[in-house]
Design an enzyme around this catalytic site. Structure first.
Site, PDB file in Angstrom:
ATOM      1  N   CYS A  69       0.825  -1.209   0.000  1.00  0.00           N
ATOM      2  CA  CYS A  69       0.000   0.000   0.000  1.00  0.00           C
ATOM      3  C   CYS A  69       0.862   1.264   0.000  1.00  0.00           C
ATOM      4  O   CYS A  69       1.750   1.402   0.849  1.00  0.00           O
ATOM      5  CB  CYS A  69      -0.903  -0.018   1.233  1.00  0.00           C
ATOM      6  SG  CYS A  69      -1.808   1.514   1.519  1.00  0.00           S
ATOM      7  N   TYR A 200      -5.713   7.224  -8.584  1.00  0.00           N
ATOM      8  CA  TYR A 200      -6.933   6.504  -8.208  1.00  0.00           C
ATOM      9  C   TYR A 200      -8.152   7.121  -8.877  1.00  0.00           C
ATOM     10  O   TYR A 200      -9.098   6.420  -9.243  1.00  0.00           O
ATOM     11  CB  TYR A 200      -7.101   6.509  -6.683  1.00  0.00           C
ATOM     12  CG  TYR A 200      -6.154   5.584  -5.984  1.00  0.00           C
ATOM     13  CD1 TYR A 200      -6.507   4.273  -5.714  1.00  0.00           C
ATOM     14  CD2 TYR A 200      -4.878   6.012  -5.617  1.00  0.00           C
ATOM     15  CE1 TYR A 200      -5.637   3.410  -5.091  1.00  0.00           C
ATOM     16  CE2 TYR A 200      -3.992   5.155  -5.001  1.00  0.00           C
ATOM     17  CZ  TYR A 200      -4.369   3.854  -4.737  1.00  0.00           C
ATOM     18  OH  TYR A 200      -3.487   2.992  -4.125  1.00  0.00           O
TER      19      TYR A 200
END
Length: 334
Positions: A69, A200
């Site tokens: 992440c 994103y």
């Protein structure tokens, strides 16, 4: 931040919106933050906003941060740069997980050796039995009670610098230089909204219109960064700051993941001379490259994001050896 969470779309245009509502608790060295610009807990009132203040205590907390992440990768880098390895332990969840939680599937028996749990979700439920939101990383966990303290990722690295100063290694970098604070905050804001979150916004766009708008915003910012880094070694000049840490974790994932998986494909990072040299410069700096695991990064995105990659096939490239090639950025040092 758990990248598997379902994106939230607006009614018009189906644009991706990131939920930034995290557990607001802070781990502080004294009655108030040691940061002179944060005397009121970042503009939040503890009583009004339900913020609990926890004390700085070496050995008490465990940083749970999945290497896959980017948001967790920040905390792993800052922990190493500041030399906090002996005072804040770390738990490393594996790269793939189900809808419930990150899991410690790469530890013996699938159990974190310090917390004694299989899922990070258990630490959240120990504190909030009905916790309604996503189980995100990074998270600071109280090792004794095995209860989550905070998952507010921008404040975790901020507090590593300001609140754990008494435990920094000798010669630790000044990640928040006072003289550049105002400009750095502006740079970090643009990096977060347009690049860190911008990829994103492209990848989770719910319509062609939303995607194209996100794509344009991303590349406007990438071109701005390419130009900025033409005359300075790091984002703020001659020294590494928190701003560089925040940008790096997106850049190191760009060609392996974001370029194709998130359709950020105007060009590759390797085709932008200044950004590519800058990214390699950081990668080869102690504290950065050793926190990067390309195998886990690719496994996370290509396996967990089934809506984007339903086959679950993980691409074989690119070759990570390119990150060790000479970067030539030393000539920009003042």
């Amino acid at each position: 931040m758990s990248d598997d969470l379902k994106p939230t779309y607006t009614e018009k245009g189906k644009a991706f919106e990131r939920d930034m509502d995290y557990i607001p608790d802070r781990i502080l060295a004294g009655e108030h933050s040691a940061d002179p610009d944060d005397a009121t807990y970042g503009g939040r009132d503890p009583e009004r906003d339900g913020i609990q203040v926890w004390p700085v205590e070496p050995g008490r907390y465990r940083l749970v941060a999945a290497p896959a992440c980017p948001w967790a990768n920040r905390s792993l880098i800052v922990r190493k740069l500041l030399g906090l390895e002996d005072v804040i332990s770390v738990g490393l969840p594996g790269p793939t997980h189900d809808k419930r939680s990150w899991t410690f599937d790469r530890d013996p028996g699938g159990v974190d050796p310090v917390l004694g749990i299989e899922r990070l979700q258990q630490a959240y439920f120990n504190r909030f039995p009905d916790y309604p939101k996503g189980i995100t990383v990074p998270a600071m966990v109280d090792a004794e009670s095995v209860a989550v303290v905070t998952n507010d990722f921008p404040w975790i690295t901020h507090d590593f610098f300001f609140e754990w100063k008494d435990h920094h290694r000798e010669g630790a970098p000044d990640l928040w230089p006072a003289a550049q604070r105002e400009e750095m905050e502006e740079v970090m804001k643009r990096v977060f909204t347009e690049v860190n979150n911008g990829v994103y916004r492209c990848g989770f766009a719910g319509s062609q219109e939303a995607y194209e708008a996100a794509y344009e915003r991303l590349w406007t910012a990438m071109d701005w960064l390419e130009e900025r880094l033409a005359t300075r070694r790091y984002l703020m000049g001659d020294a590494i700051t928190e701003a560089d840490v925040r940008l790096f974790t997106t850049l190191v994932r760009f060609d392996p993941v974001y370029h194709g998986h998130f359709k950020c494909n105007r060009n590759k990072l390797t085709e932008m001379p200044n950004l590519w040299g800058y990214a390699r410069d950081l990668f080869q700096t102690p504290g950065f490259g050793e926190t990067v695991d390309f195998e886990q990064i690719k496994a996370h995105y290509y396996v967990v994001h089934t809506d984007i990659n339903p086959t679950g096939i993980i691409p074989a490239g690119p070759d990570p050896a390119v990150w060790e090639t000479p970067h030539g950025r030393e000539s920009l040092q003042g």
